[in-house]
Enzyme design. Structure first.
Site, PDB file in Angstrom:
ATOM      1  N   THR A 119       0.802  -1.259   0.254  1.00 48.88           N
ATOM      2  CA  THR A 119      -0.141   0.283   0.017  1.00 48.88           C
ATOM      3  C   THR A 119       0.813   1.510   0.014  1.00 48.88           C
ATOM      4  OG1 THR A 119      -1.338   0.864   1.875  1.00 48.88           O
ATOM      5  CG2 THR A 119      -0.044  -0.200   2.597  1.00 48.88           C
ATOM      6  N   ASP A 120      -0.105   2.718  -0.490  1.00 48.99           N
ATOM      7  CA  ASP A 120       1.368   3.807  -0.319  1.00 48.99           C
ATOM      8  C   ASP A 120       1.270   4.051   1.112  1.00 48.99           C
ATOM      9  OD1 ASP A 120      -1.830   4.764  -0.320  1.00 48.99           O
ATOM     10  OD2 ASP A 120      -1.243   6.192  -1.456  1.00 48.99           O
ATOM     11  N   GLU A 121       0.672   3.680   2.023  1.00 45.90           N
ATOM     12  CA  GLU A 121       0.794   4.136   3.502  1.00 45.90           C
ATOM     13  C   GLU A 121       1.865   3.104   4.164  1.00 45.90           C
ATOM     14  OE1 GLU A 121      -2.874   4.235   5.735  1.00 45.90           O
ATOM     15  OE2 GLU A 121      -4.071   3.875   3.937  1.00 45.90           O
ATOM     16  N   TYR A 160      -2.287  -0.435  11.080  1.00 45.46           N
ATOM     17  CA  TYR A 160      -2.110  -1.576   9.943  1.00 45.46           C
ATOM     18  C   TYR A 160      -1.210  -0.727   8.535  1.00 45.46           C
ATOM     19  CZ  TYR A 160      -3.300  -1.006   5.264  1.00 45.46           C
ATOM     20  OH  TYR A 160      -3.905  -1.518   3.419  1.00 45.46           O
ATOM     21  N   LYS A 213       1.698  -3.896   7.171  1.00 45.52           N
ATOM     22  CA  LYS A 213       1.884  -3.801   5.745  1.00 45.52           C
ATOM     23  C   LYS A 213       3.157  -3.965   5.334  1.00 45.52           C
ATOM     24  CE  LYS A 213      -0.817  -4.437   3.052  1.00 45.52           C
ATOM     25  NZ  LYS A 213      -1.240  -5.995   2.108  1.00 45.52           N
TER      26      LYS A 213
END
Ligand code: NAD
Ligand code: TYD
Length: 338
Positions: free
Chosen positions: A125-127, A149, A153
């Site tokens: 994810t970009d997060e 989260y 990831k």
């Protein structure tokens, strides 16, 4: 036939991918492995549960007894399975570690025993880049996750990479921006706000509403994964972003316009702890191998509102009838948005 194992295929993006894959690739046999957590629903796979080239297996990706034989039989693995909601991670992070990190480890170990595996697509994810105040994240940028989260990831993302660097498991890592579209669980901002608006309930907007996300239609994400299975290079990371940078307050107003409800439904509430201000992706690496987002945001959002209007039964089963959701909603929003 190409055996494709899709983990987390009963969730939002996974179910869209399973449907897309079966439709587009008549030489693919798809196995969905999903634990059916609160976010995984067989209804998401309606229309493909009985498909002759699709098999559904209920199980935990972190259980080698289930995951290993499936991984051993796969030519391609697309690993979506994860706990995915930031607010739930802030409440309680344990499941994020066991599924997102340890589950990925179990699957990678199983993949290591499969010499004919062609691709292991790790859906990141970009997060993982953390909040960036300006510009756009490049695949080579440092990872600075800021909540449980995104940190779990990021752990999975780098763990997957390590199995390429160390053992040459053919791992490809995708870092997509915020997805939206049909079958998204109504805890995430777009489906939550659409369905609250339909019911004239408050739309709980965190903080000053100026946090920005880059929205990607789930169909464009599926097309990116499809392309990368075919043309991505093992060991590489690819950003997948829609290029639709929208502040939450503007998004909220657009949703209200589309649903035809007044802005008085906007309910400013306390900010999310550690709330990432802004994500933005440079997608030139993926564009260079032929991917471009096809769904304009206005059109995609309009279609998504129509989908939630047409599929009231789907989300009412969750929002009105599932005690787990009601408990979560009460705990997250208290009396402020009911
Ligand atoms: P989702 O929460 O809708 O679905 C997750 C699915 O994984 C569910 O079907 C759930 O039952 C399943 N699952 C959870 N734990 C499992 C376990 N231990 N074993 C097997 N299955 C399990 O999530 P989503 O939005 O579809 O996200 C899918 C993937 O894409 C995730 O890896 C997420 O991090 C990533 N991602 C999501 C977005 C987004 O905006 N939604 C953006 C970028 C990346
Ligand atoms: P979300 O859909 O949870 O995705 P993510 O946290 O993975 O980006 O949230 C998107 C944005 O919307 C984020 O800035 C938080 C904000 N938000 C609200 O303002 N209110 C809400 O009730 C929710 C769920 C999110």
């Amino acid at each position: 036939m190409v055996n494709v194992l899709v983990t987390g295929g009963a969730g939002f993006i996974g179910s869209n991918f399973v449907r897309y894959a079966l439709d587009r690739h008549h030489d693919w046999r798809v196995t969905t492995l999903d634990k059916l957590t609160y976010a995984g629903r067989l209804e998401n796979l309606q229309g493909v549960m009985e498909h002759p080239r699709h098999e559904f297996v209920k199980g935990d990706v972190a259980d080698p007894g289930v995951a290993a034989p499936l991984a051993a039989a796969a030519d391609v693995i697309v690993h979506f399975a994860a706990e995915t909601h930031v607010d739930r991670a802030i409440m309680s992070a344990g499941e994020f570690i066991t599924t997102d990190v340890y589950g990925t480890f179990v699957l990678l170990e199983a993949a290591l025993q499969n010499p004919r595996l062609r691709r292991f697509v790790q859906i990141s994810t970009d997060e993982v880049y953390g909040s960036i105040s300006e510009g756009a994240s490049l695949e080579t940028d440092e990872l600075k996750p800021r909540n449980p989260y995104s940190a779990s990831k990021a752990g999975a993302d780098r763990l997957a990479y390590s199995y390429w660097a160390t053992y040459q498991v053919p791992v490809i890592i995708t870092r997509a921006s915020n997805n939206y579209g049909p079958y998204q669980f109504p805890e995430k901002i777009i489906p939550l706000f659409i369905t609250n608006a339909i019911d004239d309930k408050p739309l709980p907007l965190y903080g000053d509403g100026l946090n920005e996300r880059d929205w990607l239609h789930v169909g464009d994400h599926c097309r990116a994964i499809e392309l990368l299975i075919d043309r991505g290079y093992p060991g590489e990371v690819y950003n997948v972003g829609g290029g639709n940078h929208v502040r939450n307050a503007d998004l909220t107003r657009r949703i209200l316009q589309l649903v035809g409800k007044p802005e008085t439904l906007i309910q400013p509430v306390a900010d999310r702890p550690g709330h990432d201000r802004r994500y933005s992706l440079d997608t030139s690496k993926l564009q260079a191998i032929g991917w471009h987002p096809q769904v304009p945001f206005e059109q995609g959002l309009d279609d998504t509102v129509s989908w939630y209007r047409r599929n009231e039964q789907w989300w009412r089963t969750i929002k009105d009838q599932d005690p787990e959701f009601r408990k979560y909603y009460e705990r997250q929003y208290g009396g402020s948005a009911s």
